[in-house]
Design a protein around this motif. Sequence first.
Motif, PDB file in Angstrom:
ATOM      1  N   PRO A  32     -19.946  18.088 -13.613  1.00 29.46           N
ATOM      2  CA  PRO A  32     -20.598  17.045 -14.413  1.00 29.46           C
ATOM      3  C   PRO A  32     -20.736  15.703 -13.688  1.00 29.46           C
ATOM      4  CG  PRO A  32     -18.376  17.431 -15.222  1.00 29.46           C
ATOM      5  CD  PRO A  32     -18.645  18.465 -14.157  1.00 29.46           C
ATOM      6  N   GLU A  33     -20.047  15.544 -12.568  1.00 29.37           N
ATOM      7  CA  GLU A  33     -20.124  14.294 -11.802  1.00 29.37           C
ATOM      8  C   GLU A  33     -21.260  14.314 -10.783  1.00 29.37           C
ATOM      9  OE1 GLU A  33     -17.221  11.824 -11.525  1.00 29.37           O
ATOM     10  OE2 GLU A  33     -16.539  12.643 -13.430  1.00 29.37           O
ATOM     11  N   THR A  34     -21.700  15.524 -10.374  1.00 32.62           N
ATOM     12  CA  THR A  34     -22.709  15.634  -9.318  1.00 32.62           C
ATOM     13  C   THR A  34     -23.944  16.432  -9.712  1.00 32.62           C
ATOM     14  OG1 THR A  34     -21.746  17.653  -8.387  1.00 32.62           O
ATOM     15  CG2 THR A  34     -20.908  15.532  -7.537  1.00 32.62           C
ATOM     16  N   GLY A  35     -23.811  17.310 -10.703  1.00 29.90           N
ATOM     17  CA  GLY A  35     -24.919  18.183 -11.067  1.00 29.90           C
ATOM     18  C   GLY A  35     -25.058  19.395 -10.155  1.00 29.90           C
ATOM     19  N   ILE A  36     -24.040  19.663  -9.353  1.00 29.91           N
ATOM     20  CA  ILE A  36     -24.075  20.808  -8.444  1.00 29.91           C
ATOM     21  C   ILE A  36     -23.441  22.020  -9.120  1.00 29.91           C
ATOM     22  CG2 ILE A  36     -23.187  21.726  -6.248  1.00 29.91           C
ATOM     23  CD1 ILE A  36     -23.461  18.861  -5.133  1.00 29.91           C
ATOM     24  N   VAL A  37     -24.098  23.170  -8.994  1.00 34.57           N
ATOM     25  CA  VAL A  37     -23.556  24.414  -9.530  1.00 34.57           C
ATOM     26  C   VAL A  37     -22.370  24.816  -8.662  1.00 34.57           C
ATOM     27  CG1 VAL A  37     -24.030  26.846 -10.046  1.00 34.57           C
ATOM     28  CG2 VAL A  37     -25.810  25.114 -10.446  1.00 34.57           C
ATOM     29  N   ILE A  38     -21.203  24.960  -9.310  1.00 35.63           N
ATOM     30  CA  ILE A  38     -19.967  25.255  -8.565  1.00 35.63           C
ATOM     31  C   ILE A  38     -19.388  26.628  -8.895  1.00 35.63           C
ATOM     32  CG2 ILE A  38     -19.332  22.847  -8.200  1.00 35.63           C
ATOM     33  CD1 ILE A  38     -17.464  23.068 -10.657  1.00 35.63           C
ATOM     34  N   GLU A  39     -20.032  27.368  -9.782  1.00 38.95           N
ATOM     35  CA  GLU A  39     -19.531  28.703 -10.134  1.00 38.95           C
ATOM     36  C   GLU A  39     -19.622  29.623  -8.922  1.00 38.95           C
ATOM     37  OE1 GLU A  39     -20.597  32.502 -12.987  1.00 38.95           O
ATOM     38  OE2 GLU A  39     -21.335  30.526 -13.571  1.00 38.95           O
ATOM     39  N   LYS A  40     -18.477  30.165  -8.515  1.00 38.39           N
ATOM     40  CA  LYS A  40     -18.416  31.056  -7.351  1.00 38.39           C
ATOM     41  C   LYS A  40     -19.288  32.289  -7.578  1.00 38.39           C
ATOM     42  CE  LYS A  40     -15.461  28.675  -4.990  1.00 38.39           C
ATOM     43  NZ  LYS A  40     -16.060  27.652  -4.172  1.00 38.39           N
ATOM     44  N   GLY A  41     -20.145  32.572  -6.603  1.00 41.56           N
ATOM     45  CA  GLY A  41     -20.989  33.754  -6.653  1.00 41.56           C
ATOM     46  C   GLY A  41     -22.271  33.602  -7.460  1.00 41.56           C
ATOM     47  N   HIS A  42     -22.454  32.457  -8.118  1.00 42.36           N
ATOM     48  CA  HIS A  42     -23.696  32.250  -8.880  1.00 42.36           C
ATOM     49  C   HIS A  42     -24.845  32.079  -7.888  1.00 42.36           C
ATOM     50  CE1 HIS A  42     -26.677  30.538 -11.580  1.00 42.36           C
ATOM     51  NE2 HIS A  42     -25.942  31.028 -12.571  1.00 42.36           N
ATOM     52  N   PRO A  43     -26.035  32.609  -8.198  1.00 42.60           N
ATOM     53  CA  PRO A  43     -27.172  32.458  -7.272  1.00 42.60           C
ATOM     54  C   PRO A  43     -27.517  31.001  -6.945  1.00 42.60           C
ATOM     55  CG  PRO A  43     -27.684  34.086  -8.961  1.00 42.60           C
ATOM     56  CD  PRO A  43     -26.363  33.475  -9.338  1.00 42.60           C
ATOM     57  N   LEU A  44     -27.172  30.066  -7.829  1.00 42.13           N
ATOM     58  CA  LEU A  44     -27.446  28.647  -7.584  1.00 42.13           C
ATOM     59  C   LEU A  44     -26.231  27.890  -7.041  1.00 42.13           C
ATOM     60  CD1 LEU A  44     -29.619  27.669 -10.692  1.00 42.13           C
ATOM     61  CD2 LEU A  44     -30.386  28.390  -8.413  1.00 42.13           C
ATOM     62  N   GLU A  45     -25.163  28.600  -6.689  1.00 37.42           N
ATOM     63  CA  GLU A  45     -23.963  27.935  -6.187  1.00 37.42           C
ATOM     64  C   GLU A  45     -24.311  26.986  -5.033  1.00 37.42           C
ATOM     65  OE1 GLU A  45     -19.540  28.892  -4.289  1.00 37.42           O
ATOM     66  OE2 GLU A  45     -20.918  30.548  -4.656  1.00 37.42           O
ATOM     67  N   GLY A  46     -23.836  25.735  -5.161  1.00 35.14           N
ATOM     68  CA  GLY A  46     -24.067  24.734  -4.137  1.00 35.14           C
ATOM     69  C   GLY A  46     -25.358  23.946  -4.285  1.00 35.14           C
ATOM     70  N   ILE A  47     -26.166  24.284  -5.280  1.00 30.92           N
ATOM     71  CA  ILE A  47     -27.459  23.627  -5.487  1.00 30.92           C
ATOM     72  C   ILE A  47     -27.344  22.613  -6.621  1.00 30.92           C
ATOM     73  CG2 ILE A  47     -29.852  24.007  -6.212  1.00 30.92           C
ATOM     74  CD1 ILE A  47     -29.679  26.739  -4.793  1.00 30.92           C
ATOM     75  N   SER A  48     -27.956  21.460  -6.423  1.00 30.09           N
ATOM     76  CA  SER A  48     -27.976  20.427  -7.460  1.00 30.09           C
ATOM     77  C   SER A  48     -29.103  20.699  -8.450  1.00 30.09           C
ATOM     78  CB  SER A  48     -28.173  19.048  -6.843  1.00 30.09           C
ATOM     79  OG  SER A  48     -28.322  18.078  -7.865  1.00 30.09           O
ATOM     80  N   ILE A  49     -28.776  20.607  -9.731  1.00 30.74           N
ATOM     81  CA  ILE A  49     -29.779  20.748 -10.781  1.00 30.74           C
ATOM     82  C   ILE A  49     -30.265  19.379 -11.259  1.00 30.74           C
ATOM     83  CG2 ILE A  49     -28.923  23.008 -11.522  1.00 30.74           C
ATOM     84  CD1 ILE A  49     -27.523  21.552 -13.887  1.00 30.74           C
ATOM     85  N   ALA A  50     -29.726  18.323 -10.711  1.00 36.25           N
ATOM     86  CA  ALA A  50     -30.063  16.962 -11.125  1.00 36.25           C
ATOM     87  C   ALA A  50     -31.553  16.684 -10.945  1.00 36.25           C
ATOM     88  CB  ALA A  50     -29.247  15.944 -10.331  1.00 36.25           C
ATOM     89  N   GLY A  51     -32.198  16.259 -12.023  1.00 35.00           N
ATOM     90  CA  GLY A  51     -33.598  15.887 -11.974  1.00 35.00           C
ATOM     91  C   GLY A  51     -34.574  17.031 -11.852  1.00 35.00           C
TER      92      GLY A  51
END
Length: 136
Positions: A32-51
């Motif tokens: 919630p501080e960065t908007g980055i997907v942090i769930e291990k193994g998720h296809p969007l892991e490491g990607i920011s959803i912000a904006g």
Amino acid sequence: MIIKGRSIAKGTATGELIITDAPISFLSGVDPETGIVIEKGHPLEGISIAGKILAFPFGKGSTVGSYVIYSLKKNDCAPAAMINAEAEAIIAVGAIISRIPMIDQLEGGLSSLKSGMNVTVDGDRGELICKDWANS
């Protein structure tokens, strides 16, 4: 091209589409501080959803996820809009209280959408406007 859907949360937003076929848990799945997907193994892991315009099938996990979406908005790192295949209460409430435009039940589903497309979510009319459909 305009794709009809169902309005969940009012408002409009335009931006780059990010799509995943995996459900998202906002509680412990998105920082919630960065908007980055942090769930291990998720296809969007490491990607920011912000904006971004975030498209995913549905949410998963705790009802606290609604408040994580709200925290993302307060921290200026929330998605600009959300699209679900089928909205459920956790994500819908999060979008509504955070004033994030949201639609679901697109005609033809999410399969014709591709990450990187420039789209507009019109939560007032329940529509998705694909501006660069010919380029996708």
